[in-house]
Design a protein around this motif. Structure first.
Motif, PDB file in Angstrom:
ATOM      1  N   ARG A 178      18.398  59.366  60.580  1.00  0.00           N
ATOM      2  CA  ARG A 178      19.187  58.454  61.402  1.00  0.00           C
ATOM      3  C   ARG A 178      18.306  57.651  62.367  1.00  0.00           C
ATOM      4  NH1 ARG A 178      24.174  59.820  60.011  1.00  0.00           N
ATOM      5  NH2 ARG A 178      25.178  58.487  61.573  1.00  0.00           N
ATOM      6  N   GLY A 200      21.973  49.945  57.334  1.00  0.00           N
ATOM      7  CA  GLY A 200      22.679  51.184  57.655  1.00  0.00           C
ATOM      8  C   GLY A 200      22.981  51.907  56.363  1.00  0.00           C
ATOM      9  N   ASP A 202      24.627  54.533  55.491  1.00  0.00           N
ATOM     10  CA  ASP A 202      25.994  54.973  55.196  1.00  0.00           C
ATOM     11  C   ASP A 202      26.934  54.433  56.272  1.00  0.00           C
ATOM     12  OD1 ASP A 202      25.891  56.733  57.454  1.00  0.00           O
ATOM     13  OD2 ASP A 202      25.003  58.296  56.212  1.00  0.00           O
ATOM     14  N   GLU A 203      28.217  54.685  56.079  1.00  0.00           N
ATOM     15  CA  GLU A 203      29.212  54.092  56.975  1.00  0.00           C
ATOM     16  C   GLU A 203      29.062  54.587  58.404  1.00  0.00           C
ATOM     17  OE1 GLU A 203      34.074  53.426  57.223  1.00  0.00           O
ATOM     18  OE2 GLU A 203      33.166  54.404  55.476  1.00  0.00           O
ATOM     19  N   SER A 204      28.729  55.871  58.592  1.00  0.00           N
ATOM     20  CA  SER A 204      28.593  56.391  59.948  1.00  0.00           C
ATOM     21  C   SER A 204      27.406  55.756  60.665  1.00  0.00           C
ATOM     22  CB  SER A 204      28.445  57.918  59.920  1.00  0.00           C
ATOM     23  OG  SER A 204      27.229  58.314  59.307  1.00  0.00           O
ATOM     24  N   ARG A 206      26.269  52.759  60.033  1.00  0.00           N
ATOM     25  CA  ARG A 206      26.658  51.366  60.326  1.00  0.00           C
ATOM     26  C   ARG A 206      27.585  51.312  61.541  1.00  0.00           C
ATOM     27  NH1 ARG A 206      26.303  51.393  54.666  1.00  0.00           N
ATOM     28  NH2 ARG A 206      28.547  51.655  54.269  1.00  0.00           N
ATOM     29  N   ASP A 207      28.445  52.310  61.703  1.00  0.00           N
ATOM     30  CA  ASP A 207      29.300  52.372  62.894  1.00  0.00           C
ATOM     31  C   ASP A 207      28.460  52.502  64.156  1.00  0.00           C
ATOM     32  OD1 ASP A 207      31.587  52.140  61.387  1.00  0.00           O
ATOM     33  OD2 ASP A 207      32.023  54.297  61.360  1.00  0.00           O
ATOM     34  N   GLU A 208      27.443  53.364  64.124  1.00  0.00           N
ATOM     35  CA  GLU A 208      26.550  53.517  65.281  1.00  0.00           C
ATOM     36  C   GLU A 208      25.812  52.212  65.580  1.00  0.00           C
ATOM     37  OE1 GLU A 208      23.961  56.924  65.783  1.00  0.00           O
ATOM     38  OE2 GLU A 208      25.081  58.008  64.227  1.00  0.00           O
ATOM     39  N   HIS A 210      26.757  49.143  64.914  1.00  0.00           N
ATOM     40  CA  HIS A 210      27.666  48.132  65.466  1.00  0.00           C
ATOM     41  C   HIS A 210      27.934  48.375  66.955  1.00  0.00           C
ATOM     42  CE1 HIS A 210      28.566  45.753  61.953  1.00  0.00           C
ATOM     43  NE2 HIS A 210      28.874  46.818  61.240  1.00  0.00           N
ATOM     44  N   ALA A 211      27.702  49.602  67.411  1.00  0.00           N
ATOM     45  CA  ALA A 211      27.947  49.931  68.815  1.00  0.00           C
ATOM     46  C   ALA A 211      26.786  49.528  69.726  1.00  0.00           C
ATOM     47  CB  ALA A 211      28.215  51.427  68.957  1.00  0.00           C
TER      48      ALA A 211
END
Length: 337
Positions: A178, A200, A202-204, A206-208, A210-211
């Motif tokens: 990560r 990113g 994986d999706e998790s 990519r979520d991090e 975007h934050a």
């Protein structure tokens, strides 16, 4: 007709580096009329599977033990076997060699007990001295995919301040540790302007990503793993990545790179690359501080520094390592023990 088996794996924790360099060798062999079959556990990583399917490279699950590997070699009528693994028991390659078939082992310093007729260590300043075996060591034998080789510039790029620097940050096909979010934070902390594409895995992740809030003049484009990565890199002004197989691809493209190391087996390559001036060191992932931010800021704001890195990187390789390795393997396959 020559038939070569390739025994390598990929996975969420294993990563995809072993597979990527084996795909590079497979491309060259297929271009010469060789039939290549992968014997691989790809760990359910869709991107890894696509690297084989989109190239029409057949693959099947790996044999479970030495006897099964020999049986598979007999069934496929293999003329030679390529092994690239940190975890494969050495009895597997030994069993294949006992049948008279040549084995080529791709290693990273430590042979991990593998016995072979040809050893390839594409790492910077590596050396191989094994009685009775052929050792192909150093960046002259770096294995690059055709998608990278085709984008190698005819001369090292010269950077200017005429545009906002384009950055590409990527950490393998899985980013198991990560790294991407931490690097995004450090980039934002520079306060320098940039236009960054960050992979990113994986999706998790990519979520991090975007934050992470960019500063004024900064832009993040968060994307999933893509086969267009070499093209993105060829158009970039700076790459941020982990020391490893991909580092040599960055050298081939003449792309200035800021590198981190993540696991212990990356330290030696990281230290050598930084000592030679082929990349800029950020340090160990999870321990990046103000020095890493300062290094990124310098590379983003100093076009001359990027040009100097690009010239050193481009001059370190010629992109023809895969041809040399294929030459050696096919010569050995034509005259086995």
């Amino acid at each position: 007709m020559t038939i070569v088996g390739i025994r390598c794996d990929a996975g969420a924790r294993t990563g995809v580096g072993h597979l990527v360099r084996c795909v590079a060798l497979a491309e060259e062999l297929v271009a010469r009329g060789v039939v290549v079959v992968f014997l691989s556990d790809l760990g359910g990583v869709a991107w890894a599977e696509s690297q084989l399917t989109q190239r029409g490279l057949p693959w099947r699950p790996p044999p479970a033990d030495p006897a099964a590997l020999v049986a598979t070699a007999d069934e496929l009528e293999l003329d030679a076997l390529v092994v690239d693994s940190y975890t494969l028991p050495p009895e597997h390659s030994a069993a294949v060699r006992a049948t008279g078939r040549p084995v080529l082992a791709i290693v990273d310093g430590d042979f991990r007990g593998q016995t072979a007729d040809i050893y390839v260590d594409q790492n910077l300043d590596s050396a191989i001295d094994v009685p009775g075996a052929l050792g192909l060591a150093g960046l002259d034998y770096a294995l690059f995919r055709s998608s990278v080789r085709s984008l190698r510039p005819a001369a090292p790029p010269v950077h200017t301040d005429a545009r906002t620097p384009k950055v590409v940050a990527f950490f393998g096909g899985t980013d198991a540790y990560r790294a991407a979010p931490e690097i995004a934070v450090r980039l934002a902390q520079t306060g320098a302007r940039f236009d960054a594409t960050i992979i990113g895995a994986d999706e998790s992740l990519r979520d991090e990503l975007h934050a992470v809030v960019p500063a004024e003049g900064q832009r993040f484009d968060i994307i999933a793993p893509t086969d267009d990565l070499p093209k993105l890199l060829a158009e970039a002004d700076l790459a941020v990545s982990a020391s490893g197989t991909s580092t040599w691809e960055l050298l081939c493209l003449g792309l200035p790179a800021a590198l981190v190391w993540v696991v212990d087996n990356q330290i030696l390559g990281y230290d050598r690359t930084i000592a030679r001036g082929y990349g800029a060191g950020l340090g160990r992932l999870g321990h990046l501080g103000v020095d890493a931010v300062d290094t990124l800021e310098r590379l983003l704001t100093d076009a001359a520094a990027r040009t100097e890195l690009a010239q050193r990187a481009w001059s370190a390789v010629d992109g023809r390592g895969v041809e040399r390795v294929a030459d050696a393997l096919l010569a050995k396959a034509a005259s086995p023990r």
